[in-house]
Design an enzyme around this catalytic site. Structure first.
Site, PDB file in Angstrom:
ATOM      1  N   PRO A  79      -7.855  -1.024   7.781  1.00  0.00           N
ATOM      2  CA  PRO A  79      -8.016  -0.488   6.420  1.00  0.00           C
ATOM      3  C   PRO A  79      -7.875   1.028   6.407  1.00  0.00           C
ATOM      4  O   PRO A  79      -8.405   1.733   7.274  1.00  0.00           O
ATOM      5  CB  PRO A  79      -9.434  -0.925   6.039  1.00  0.00           C
ATOM      6  CG  PRO A  79      -9.632  -2.191   6.811  1.00  0.00           C
ATOM      7  CD  PRO A  79      -8.925  -1.967   8.130  1.00  0.00           C
ATOM      8  N   CYS A  80      -7.145   1.539   5.408  1.00  0.00           N
ATOM      9  CA  CYS A  80      -6.698   2.929   5.445  1.00  0.00           C
ATOM     10  C   CYS A  80      -7.572   3.960   4.739  1.00  0.00           C
ATOM     11  O   CYS A  80      -7.330   5.157   4.923  1.00  0.00           O
ATOM     12  CB  CYS A  80      -5.288   3.021   4.852  1.00  0.00           C
ATOM     13  SG  CYS A  80      -5.219   2.566   3.096  1.00  0.00           S
ATOM     14  N   PRO A  81      -8.568   3.622   3.901  1.00  0.00           N
ATOM     15  CA  PRO A  81      -9.294   4.666   3.168  1.00  0.00           C
ATOM     16  C   PRO A  81      -9.779   5.847   4.002  1.00  0.00           C
ATOM     17  O   PRO A  81      -9.662   6.997   3.551  1.00  0.00           O
ATOM     18  CB  PRO A  81     -10.457   3.894   2.533  1.00  0.00           C
ATOM     19  CG  PRO A  81      -9.902   2.546   2.276  1.00  0.00           C
ATOM     20  CD  PRO A  81      -9.006   2.270   3.473  1.00  0.00           C
TER      21      PRO A  81
END
Length: 349
Positions: A79-81
């Protein structure tokens, strides 16, 4: 070639890898909804639901039928956040590996490499992973992979350079136990030269989905209270059209006073901008006919097959597609990995 998929989402990365000759023998994601999508499209693939930090080697072995066997590839996009551009504006939130979720996902991915010892790996993330401010995170990934014996390559690839009708830049970290993986060279270009093809435009891939019969579909209203302004934005432009700096006679917004995607409208003569994971009525890109894109249209812009089925509501389907790696880009990276593995086999022979 056998591959294990991590942070599988709806399977965009895996669909592309299948085109390159890999077969997903195990997939995993923390969302049950993604497991439901896989059951619809790839029902024979075992799917583990759970946060990667909670998965154990014993669970992996059990899911693979009692033994790991030879795994050619581990692939996934954590996941990139924690690495996204938006985190630059959220000073109250931790970034990169200082974010507990960022550490859990990256550490979990690297632990899987240690447990499984695949011949190669692919780690995909937003372009922000390659930013200088996140250099310690990228260095950690590279150093730990190298300690496990992998030759590592990194690079930022733009999906538009590989035939996807979307400007979507992503960072790839790839490694192999022997031959070094060379990331693929572009096949398309904004300004085609030296045999490269021109970028694919949205009009080319969406024209047959926007017919007179469905032009009046309800449920795709865009712009909210700014709908009338959206109708005035020229195709390929955004809210900046209404700023003093752009010479508008009646400015409505300050220069760079909103997110870039605010009232952003596609042009049929250009590729799309990045399809985000959130469906919004004021954050685009929107269709040039001043409406929110349909699921069938964002599947095309992400190069998913038309017949690909997704579980969940419209918003949930959108999130799955928006979070995915375009299969066409994944296939290009997968072929580069397969070529490196092929070189290993030739050397061994």
């Amino acid at each position: 070639m056998r591959s294990i998929s991590l942070f599988s989402g709806c399977g965009g990365l895996d669909l592309g890898l299948h085109e390159a000759g890999f077969k997903t023998v195990l997939a995993s994601d923390s969302e049950k909804l993604c497991a439901a999508t896989w059951r619809q499209g790839m029902p024979s693939t075992p799917f583990l639901v759970g946060r990667i930090g909670t998965l154990t080697r014993a669970e992996i072995i059990a899911a693979l039928g009692g033994k790991i066997g030879e795994i050619d590839l581990v692939a996934g996009g954590p996941p990139c956040p924690p690495f996204s551009k938006s985190r630059f504006y959220r000073k109250d939130m931790p970034r990169a590996l200082e974010d507990p979720n960022g550490w859990e996902t990256i550490n979990g991915y690297l632990s899987m490499l240690d447990w499984v010892r695949p011949r190669a790996f692919i780690l995909e993330n937003v372009k922000g992973l390659a930013y200088k401010v996140h250099s310690s995170a990228l260095e950690t990934i590279i150093e730990r992979a190298e300690k496990l014996g992998y030759n590592v390559s990194t690079g930022v690839l733009n999906a538009a350079d590989f035939g996807v009708a979307q400007i979507r830049e992503r960072c790839f970290v790839v490694g192999s136990l022997d031959a070094k993986v060379t990331l693929p060279l572009p096949t398309h270009s904004r300004e085609p030269k030296s045999g490269l093809l021109p970028w694919v435009n949205t009009g080319e891939v969406l024209h047959d989905l926007d017919t007179e019969e469905n032009a009046g579909d309800e449920g795709h209203f865009a712009g909210g209270q700014h709908h009338d302004l959206l109708r005035q934005v020229p195709p390929g432009d955004n809210y900046l059209y209404f700023t003093e700096k752009r010479g508008h006679p009646s400015p409505r917004f300050k220069w760079r006073g909103r997110y870039w995607s605010f009232l952003l409208k596609l042009s049929p003569d250009l590729p799309s901008w990045t399809i985000q994971a959130r469906r919004s009525n004021n954050m685009g890109p929107f269709h040039w006919r001043n409406r929110i894109l349909r699921i069938s249209e964002i599947k095309r812009l992400q190069t998913f097959p038309d017949e690909f089925e997704l579980a969940g509501t419209i918003e949930q389907q959108w999130r799955q597609i928006g979070n995915a790696v375009p299969p066409m880009l994944a296939a290009a990276v997968g072929r580069s990995v397969a070529e490196a593995i092929g070189a290993e086999l030739r050397d061994a022979a």
